[in-house]
Motif scaffolding. Sequence first.
Motif, short mmCIF file in Angstrom:
data_model
loop_
_atom_site.label_atom_id
_atom_site.label_comp_id
_atom_site.label_asym_id
_atom_site.label_seq_id
_atom_site.Cartn_x
_atom_site.Cartn_y
_atom_site.Cartn_z
N TYR A 151 -3.74 -1.01 -3.24
CA TYR A 151 -4.71 -1.39 -2.21
C TYR A 151 -4.54 -2.88 -1.89
O TYR A 151 -3.93 -3.64 -2.64
CB TYR A 151 -6.13 -1.14 -2.69
CG TYR A 151 -6.36 0.21 -3.33
CD1 TYR A 151 -6.41 1.37 -2.56
CD2 TYR A 151 -6.51 0.33 -4.71
CE1 TYR A 151 -6.62 2.61 -3.15
CE2 TYR A 151 -6.73 1.56 -5.32
CZ TYR A 151 -6.76 2.70 -4.53
OH TYR A 151 -6.97 3.93 -5.11
N THR A 186 0.81 -1.21 0.00
CA THR A 186 0.00 0.00 0.00
C THR A 186 0.85 1.27 0.00
O THR A 186 0.38 2.33 -0.42
CB THR A 186 -0.95 0.01 1.22
OG1 THR A 186 -0.18 -0.12 2.43
CG2 THR A 186 -1.95 -1.13 1.13
N ASN A 193 -5.97 2.24 2.65
CA ASN A 193 -5.77 1.39 1.48
C ASN A 193 -5.90 -0.10 1.79
O ASN A 193 -5.58 -0.94 0.96
CB ASN A 193 -4.40 1.66 0.85
CG ASN A 193 -4.36 2.99 0.11
OD1 ASN A 193 -5.26 3.81 0.26
ND2 ASN A 193 -3.35 3.20 -0.69
#
Length: 525
Positions: A30, A25, A56
């Motif tokens: 993500y 991240t 994220n």
Amino acid sequence: MAKIAFILLCHKDPEAIIKQAKRLTAAGDYISIHFDARANRADFEVIHEALFNNPNVVFAGKRIKCGWGEWSLVQATLYAVEAAVKRFPRATHFYMLSGDCQPIKTADFIHDYLDNNDCDFIESYDYFESNWIKTGFREERLIYRHFFNERTRKWRFYLSFNIQRKLGLTRKIPEDIQVQIGSQWWCLRRRTIETVLEFTRKRRDVMRFFRTTWIPDETFFQTVVRHFIPEQEIRTRTLTFLMFTDYGMPLTFYNDHYDLLLSQDYLFARKISAEAEELKDRLGELFAKTGVNFQISAEGPSLFKFLTGRGRIGRRFASRFWETESTLGRDRELMIIVCKKWHVAKRLLDKIRTETDIQSIAYLFNEENTPLPDLGGIQATLNKRTRHRRALARMLFDYYDTDRLLICLDPSSLDLLHDFFGDRSATRLLEIECAFPDDYLIGHAMRIGLAGPQTPAETIQRLLPTIRQDMVLESDRIRDADFENHVRMRQVDTKEQHIAVLQDFLSIDKDTADKIASTGHLFAD
């Protein structure tokens, strides 16, 4: 620029998961995490607390218990995918990972690669025409319904299969789909993922079909993606580098594989040894760099085959002798039940298997016909099992994809106990102390050839004190060895005492220990 939502299925090593999530991240991507509900809840809470505030990171909306070869692996993936699609609207790609995966290119390289290749990366070969399945079930995976886990409920799995086959209870594959097969480590574009999710909502017939196929994580996404994505938009390959040994086990990478991994035409690698801290640190540093030029030679598979084919065990790029023979793995736990009355230990083992998710095997070093998976012949005879004891145990850990394994040993196997307790893994010992009435000792004398049906009663009576003393001596030798984590469960103890011992030995809660301690006729002969 590509924005990746990594779909992470994991079940162990919370610190490594946290480090992996933070690294991925930090590059602006993500991650959606499904942590197996069978795993230690405390481990999940550690991960959740460390990553909960990371914008994220998202966790699958539902945690389920996963089993190898089951639909649960696909369902866990779908839960993680749904959470990622909802939370990360800017994600352009969805990439499947496990906790053993690590990037082998820089973040910039990975993003540029996906930007320059507008396609889906997923192995998807025709199920019936390809040679992807080398041995074992093929059509049987699909036309029969599989309700039980082959590894943890082997007897029920094959009983169900044989009944269906005998009665001709086959089923048809949905007519409008062409089943495909391939690796579960895919990378799909957002519009493909959204179409897959829509498909799961509309085509309940296909979902019902795959729920009872065997090993659906190798067929579900592979089939559904091919169902609606044009062939020219699919690259039939995975972007995750993995190789398999002759035993069919994933090859593990170690610290000295750094240069090899970087030269492969892949973005990630699986699986990285839990003990290869130097390799993981170097790959983590590489991931954050910019402007790195990679010399792609892709020689990994051919080099591995060349070196191992010449028996260079322990050399670079080959299997490590000290890894396969000398250690089970620092993070693994081997639990050993020692009991002279094998039927008592087996009853307890069956109950533990029913009430927990601990993989267990009975007297594999003492009983020739103990059911074991095919591990390339190392399991074929008692002599081979004993000679390669640590290699066999490590392969069983890998085969069952577990960090906790429970076995039974006869008290006479003191050399095996010394060897396993000398390993870097965590080893625990439960000694079951049974009463030995004269009738049992007489039967034991006949089973081991000390007496027969025609042996005079007077001779047998003279034998009994010696046999009883021999059993006491075996127990004394185990106690004199002063093994760590050694607990005893005595037949004469109360149920509450049995519960306390089982809690300590198995690291389980009191209710579960109570159910196990309540095993009917546990000490009966």
